[in-house]
Design a protein around this motif. Structure first.
Motif, PDB file in Angstrom:
ATOM      1  N   THR A 165      86.877 -35.256  30.771  1.00 33.57           N
ATOM      2  CA  THR A 165      86.138 -34.267  31.554  1.00 33.57           C
ATOM      3  C   THR A 165      85.077 -35.004  32.365  1.00 33.57           C
ATOM      4  OG1 THR A 165      86.458 -32.631  29.812  1.00 33.57           O
ATOM      5  CG2 THR A 165      84.725 -32.196  31.435  1.00 33.57           C
ATOM      6  N   ARG A 166      85.052 -34.753  33.653  1.00 31.41           N
ATOM      7  CA  ARG A 166      84.049 -35.359  34.524  1.00 31.41           C
ATOM      8  C   ARG A 166      83.269 -34.247  35.205  1.00 31.41           C
ATOM      9  NH1 ARG A 166      87.974 -39.854  37.009  1.00 31.41           N
ATOM     10  NH2 ARG A 166      87.863 -41.285  35.259  1.00 31.41           N
ATOM     11  N   VAL A 201      81.018 -33.447  38.267  1.00 27.75           N
ATOM     12  CA  VAL A 201      80.712 -33.975  39.592  1.00 27.75           C
ATOM     13  C   VAL A 201      79.775 -33.000  40.283  1.00 27.75           C
ATOM     14  CG1 VAL A 201      81.667 -34.663  41.814  1.00 27.75           C
ATOM     15  CG2 VAL A 201      82.967 -35.079  39.709  1.00 27.75           C
TER      16      VAL A 201
END
Length: 80
Positions: free
Chosen positions: A11-12, A14
């Protein structure tokens, strides 16, 4: 034999930058006009007064440019 479990998904997070239009006061967008040079028959006094007026016009423009620069330069770039 059973296959090993799949790794968890990555999971990123941004951050999407927001763009804001910068509005500058109109008085910062124009400078004092440079004075016309003295004409024929001008005295040294006339020339000296012209130089003083020319310097004042430059100082006006430099001050306005500095005010614009201060508003458009991100704070992190201004700190040493």
């Amino acid at each position: 034999m059973a296959a090993p479990p799949a790794p968890p998904p990555i999971t990123r997070i941004v951050e999407v930058p927001t763009v804001e239009r910068l509005t500058l006061p109109p008085d910062l967008l124009t400078c004092a006009d440079a004075p016309a040079p003295p004409g024929d028959g001008a005295t040294q006094r006339d020339a000296a007064l012209w130089v003083a007026d020319l310097h004042a016009a430059h100082a006006d423009c430099a001050a306005r440019l500095a005010a614009v620069r201060e508003r458009v330069t991100p704070l992190k770039e201004m700190t040493p």
